[in-house]
Scaffold this active site. Structure first.
Site, PDB file in Angstrom:
ATOM      1  N   GLU A  93       0.829  -1.200   0.000  1.00  0.00           N
ATOM      2  CA  GLU A  93       0.000   0.000   0.000  1.00  0.00           C
ATOM      3  C   GLU A  93       0.864   1.250   0.000  1.00  0.00           C
ATOM      4  OE1 GLU A  93      -3.392  -0.366  -0.298  1.00  0.00           O
ATOM      5  OE2 GLU A  93      -2.691  -2.425  -0.513  1.00  0.00           O
ATOM      6  N   LYS A 223      -8.749 -15.600  16.597  1.00  0.00           N
ATOM      7  CA  LYS A 223      -8.809 -15.042  15.240  1.00  0.00           C
ATOM      8  C   LYS A 223     -10.054 -14.199  14.981  1.00  0.00           C
ATOM      9  CE  LYS A 223      -5.022 -17.113  14.465  1.00  0.00           C
ATOM     10  NZ  LYS A 223      -4.301 -17.956  13.553  1.00  0.00           N
ATOM     11  N   ASP A 297       1.875 -14.295  12.849  1.00  0.00           N
ATOM     12  CA  ASP A 297       0.677 -14.800  12.184  1.00  0.00           C
ATOM     13  C   ASP A 297      -0.192 -13.584  11.852  1.00  0.00           C
ATOM     14  OD1 ASP A 297      -1.637 -15.938  11.352  1.00  0.00           O
ATOM     15  OD2 ASP A 297      -1.861 -17.297  13.052  1.00  0.00           O
ATOM     16  N   HIS A 388     -12.932  27.565   5.672  1.00  0.00           N
ATOM     17  CA  HIS A 388     -12.883  29.018   5.675  1.00  0.00           C
ATOM     18  C   HIS A 388     -12.730  29.565   7.077  1.00  0.00           C
ATOM     19  CE1 HIS A 388     -15.115  29.518   1.579  1.00  0.00           C
ATOM     20  NE2 HIS A 388     -13.972  28.894   1.494  1.00  0.00           N
TER      21      HIS A 388
END
Lengths: 395, 395, 395, 395
Positions: A93, A223, A297, A388
């Site tokens: 990435e 997991k 992992d 702004h």
């Protein structure tokens, strides 16, 4: 052709005795080419000796080459990680390495981040199925009373695992035991699985009812992210902290500490409403890149990316920023940590070998903090440019 | 020495013009050796041409070589994925490939799994900060009324992104807009970021109050699991389904469908109590291995591992099993998908090139289903072996 | 004796035709006395005419007398609720009325709170069970295409209910439809149930597969807190806001706005980690007391107490405080709102009769804000007293 | 007029010395009439002696009369609750009493429900604010080492409260202590608040850093649902269980056990996806009605309605159904339990007086189970009638 179903199913070549060889890898590459038409030329280019791979992969066919960038120095004043670190990050990435690098520079200008492992628990959580809720409650008391026997049975299966405590949670006739361990330099899922199986068998044999159980009742949440992980810790609970002077932040990112803090309120409200696993910016990015590089992992990113950001704007305008990773699952021993490129990357961090896992966990937290500083500032600098208005809600 | 703080901070070598070269990679390897004493011999062994890496990594120093195993065939009868697939899985966790392989065999004996992408939404979620709740509510209505202008502004920034709808959620004076897109074959986080920035700028200019905003109000939950993802989808919502005859399951795993279903009740109760991101077994494992192999952003495992398992035990004893991944973020274009080993792995699956992302998403779901079948059965087979009791709660 | 099981089960007296009478209430009181030995002298003292109770209770036996305290004035500058309100609160918890009263005084000194209903959705959420995920997805599209027919069927059953939109969420072969309505001055659970049953029947008849469904697939989350409520609104989403000058807060509570904001960070982190339904102080207390007093369904506190607090410390030291209740379920028509004491309490608030429900919702939000200001300040004033340190983390 | 802001704010009449009198109640009624035009004729009709109300309400003005219906008998074979119970339910929602009544009949035909209190913890959870994460961790260890001193300080403030254990959770430099107690027959929020304040003061004085704290860091989640409650229990964790023969269910509700179990899968998936506090039908309804009748703090429905349903379809077709309420907050002493109608209702259940709170908790669980059986069956009987198909997914 991939999409045509063969009349009889093709079988991946496998050699029962000598499967971890270049030859078998080639055979499987050829098989893939034959079955799918796809060549694996680059996949076949590796420097690993296949003979080291048993226990790491089956049907070895080659490697994924994941580009590795370098970020740093990351200055840490941790309990275990002290000094300047150069961090190998495996990623595809763009801007990820550059962004973390920028955050590390901010940390460096603040004199470094403090890092601390504040808790350490790996677990396996069987569910015992009793006849009714009363029997399950009494079973739970029996477990408390027999903790020594249970511990002995569990610890007999492992050199480095230590059973610390058993959390108990009941639903109907089910008694879920969340068996907690410290696991040395290993992540410990396998070790705790094996130890807990022994513990369960000991219980089944010694408890008068010889109760049935399943080794995982789904509350270890292996997991998976979960709220129980965030509350009770899975793996390492580790904090990185830094106090950023307003001047430093403005100079390096173009954003003021007051802007950060104003935005923090928006982000915390949004994360709370969304039921998010993390109320910071993007722990998963840095952790994943480090995990792939160092042989962790990477599936544990599911759990490891969870955490809580807590900040304060001090009266002098400095910004206190802490990131607490509540379920960081890391290892400096076992799994993929000893493979060639992975071991080299651990060595870059001085984290290969015995008693290094807390140091590694601290570096992970420091990296996450760096990445969150950088991304959050980038989001706000954009806002700044397009706005702004001067800072602050009231004009 | 790693842990000694240099008197002045060392800087990673970088060449502003020709940084993506073997030469600069070598320089950085040498720098690492000098700073940390760690050699990067294996990291330096790669077949990638560094010239292809801009947009994928900065400070390129080499590669992580992640072992790649092959599982399959996985038989799918999906909408887009039809036939037998051999699945490249990059992992360092032993038994993972073998376990998924076993699950694929079960699926194969059942005639394959059905797979379907049922929703497709990528988003960026800015928060607009109005003066008070009333102004924020009216702002929300204005957004609905000006959806055409907003869409035009957003879509002007992208060829493949299409703005589908804007979800709105209000907290106090903040109006969070969750801007949803389809993003073609790309994962789309960058595309939606850019498009949403244009949309926000359009809103800011055209709305009479010219309201302030931040581009992310934390409810896109980028790189984090969240309940909003599970409910409203992030990336692909994809289902894999199979009906397993009791005989097949017993023969291949030693477990009965009735056991599976009994255990499902325990697991769903445990997952619900834990606040888990997934109530199946271990979606993260298979997805991570595929993500690394095929050049996905593996950090997206944080979101992608979330899902819901729904099953029924049919009257004839067959077991209907569905896995719904609610926020699977995948691409067959962009990011790391075009890098050498990654592209090869996509080609093995027939998923490289245009209009392949739904096919790839379906394969991912099929892989997850296979892994859950295998692991769940393994847990129960252990229980079976150790249990003195016949099946069923009542004896 | 209560605890002795009768040989045959005693039956509660009931008169099929004339059950809502003092006479039958007396009979049941006598039955209770006979069965349990407990007298119901006070329960039997009521001023309600039992004849008005059909549709409110079965087996009417008397009343619970819940003490009613008065708090106020609560000054509101809402869209619908404007002026000073005296709030009837039915409770048995000492200090509750006094504490809310104090918060109202703070609000009054700030010139009142702004209140706004920003969303309004009541729902019933059936689940349709299709043959597989693909059929379920296509079914979902069919529903979108036939929204006019579905709406007509639903709205034919009700005068005040309007079907606004149908949210769709899929799991495996299940398509959950979350059918949203506005329901006038009623809370609307029954109205939406009836309308949705008609909608489902219309779908079942007109869709070619004549799919099976259950009227609730558990995602309406009736009588339960849920994250979907917090995100998508159930009942009214209503905001109360106030900006508190530091001087006012110090004078009335002994706490500074800076202390409030520092503590807010602690509370938001704690609520996030806990997976709490609300990150403010105690919405449930004020809402419950108002609900019992005004004939709301107090079980809806389960949903109604959920919300998000969002605050900012302004540069001038003023404290902007907003409370957003995300799933406030209230009515000014139907249910218990027309019973004697309940109606009187609604009249005290000027909320009895047509088109009052948004006004009532705004008052509820204002009351919650008052209670949170008071309790939070009380917690901190304690801290203040016991602390040796001046404000601020850094000393 | 309600909505006109008076030029100076009217003040509710109050008598510092003799406020709990009929006279003052009348004065406040007159004040309300004057300020709002609303009469409080029915509110003013009560049989309570105002003199008993100090500690229950301030600014006493009258009562809410909540209609009370009677359901039963509910047959329980609990540890503490044994026999047939008639249950007073205060509600304004039609069909509620009738529906619970029907569920009780099903339970009765099954020989009664088993009920068990499996855990009992009330808590107050202060947050200590240390200088950094390391100091916070060490502080946590100090707390563990000084548990005896802390316990002594806490228990010195109460006769019935016993400190059981202190859970610790760290975020950054904050150490949240979740101090757990058993609280006898009281709900215990006030008792634990007072005891924990004493404990905190003891800590602050004795710890060398004299750390700052806030008495609630928001993880006690008082008056809010939370995942930590579901996991770690708040109040009583109580289970009700019954095994329902298919024949009984069909006869009394027209629904088969197989239908129930099929639907259970749909409901569990929906509740999981929604992030719901309860995966059963409607615990809140029965609990609220009982809470109002018996003088419980009805605001605790926010926490008490949370729970987990766990069921199994046995091989013989019987349906095992358990409901686990994870955070049931109830009392048989203190709060509103001693007020006239409330005490009468507790006496009806044989739950007034010492050592009754576990019995009362068991009855609550039994009532919830009854209501869930009835409502779930009703939903499915509707489905049954409208469905063209026979049972079961596969045809």
């Amino acid at each position: 052709m991939t999409d045509v179903r063969p009349s009889h199913r093709a079988r991946i070549p496998r050699d029962r005795e000598h499967d971890y060889t270049d030859e078998m890898a080639h055979k499987r590459q050829a098989f893939v080419a034959e079955q799918t038409g796809a060549g694996l030329d680059h996949v076949g280019r590796y420097s690993i000796d296949p003979a080291v791979l048993p226990g790491n992969v089956e049907n070895f066919t080659g490697v994924a080459q994941v580009p590795l960038g370098l970020a740093g120095p990351l200055t840490l004043r941790g309990e275990h990680a002290r000094g300047d670190f150069f961090v190998p990050m495996a990623t595809t990435e763009g801007t990820l390495v550059a962004s973390y690098n920028r955050g590390m520079r901010v940390i460096g200008e603040c004199g470094g981040a403090r890092t601390t492992v504040v808790d350490d628990h790996m677990q396996r959580a069987p569910a015992f199925m009793l006849d009714d809720a009363l029997a399950a409650r009494e079973f739970g008391r029996w477990v408390d009373e027999h903790i020594d026997g249970i511990r002995a049975a569990a610890e007999a299966t492992t050199r480095s695992g230590k059973l610390t405590y058993i959390g108990q949670h009941q639903i109907g006739p089910l008694r879920y035991l969340r068996v907690n361990y410290t696991t040395g330099d290993a992540a410990g899922q396998n070790m705790t699985g094996k130890a807990t199986l022994a513990a369960c068998e000991w219980i089944r044999e010694n408890h008068p009812d010889h109760p049935r159980y399943v080794l995982s009742g789904a509350i270890d949440t292996d997991k998976k992210h979960s709220q129980i992980n965030m509350l009770m810790t899975r793996g390492k609970r580790v904090v990185a902290e830094v106090t950023i002077p307003d001047e430093v932040l403005r100079r390096l990112t173009g954003v003021s500490t007051r802007q950060l803090f104003e935005y923090r309120q928006v982000g915390m409200a949004g994360a709370f409403m969304s039921g998010a696993a993390y109320n910071g910016a993007h722990a998963a990015n840095g952790l994943t890149a480090m995990f792939i590089a160092t042989g962790q992992d990477a599936a544990n990113v599911a759990e490891s990316h969870s955490g809580v950001t807590y900040t304060q704007l001090l009266e002098n305008g400095d910004y206190y920023w802490s990131t607490t990773l509540t379920s960081l699952i890391v290892a400096t021993y076992g799994g993929g940590t000893g493979l060639p490129t992975q071991r080299e990357c651990l060595e870059v961090l001085g984290c290969y070998g015995a008693d290094k896992v807390h140091k590694f966990a601290e570096i992970c937290a420091g990296v996450v903090l760096a990445g969150d500083i950088s991304l959050t500032s980038a989001i706000l600098a954009g806002d700044w440019v397009t706005s702004h208005d001067a800072l602050g809600r009231n004009r």
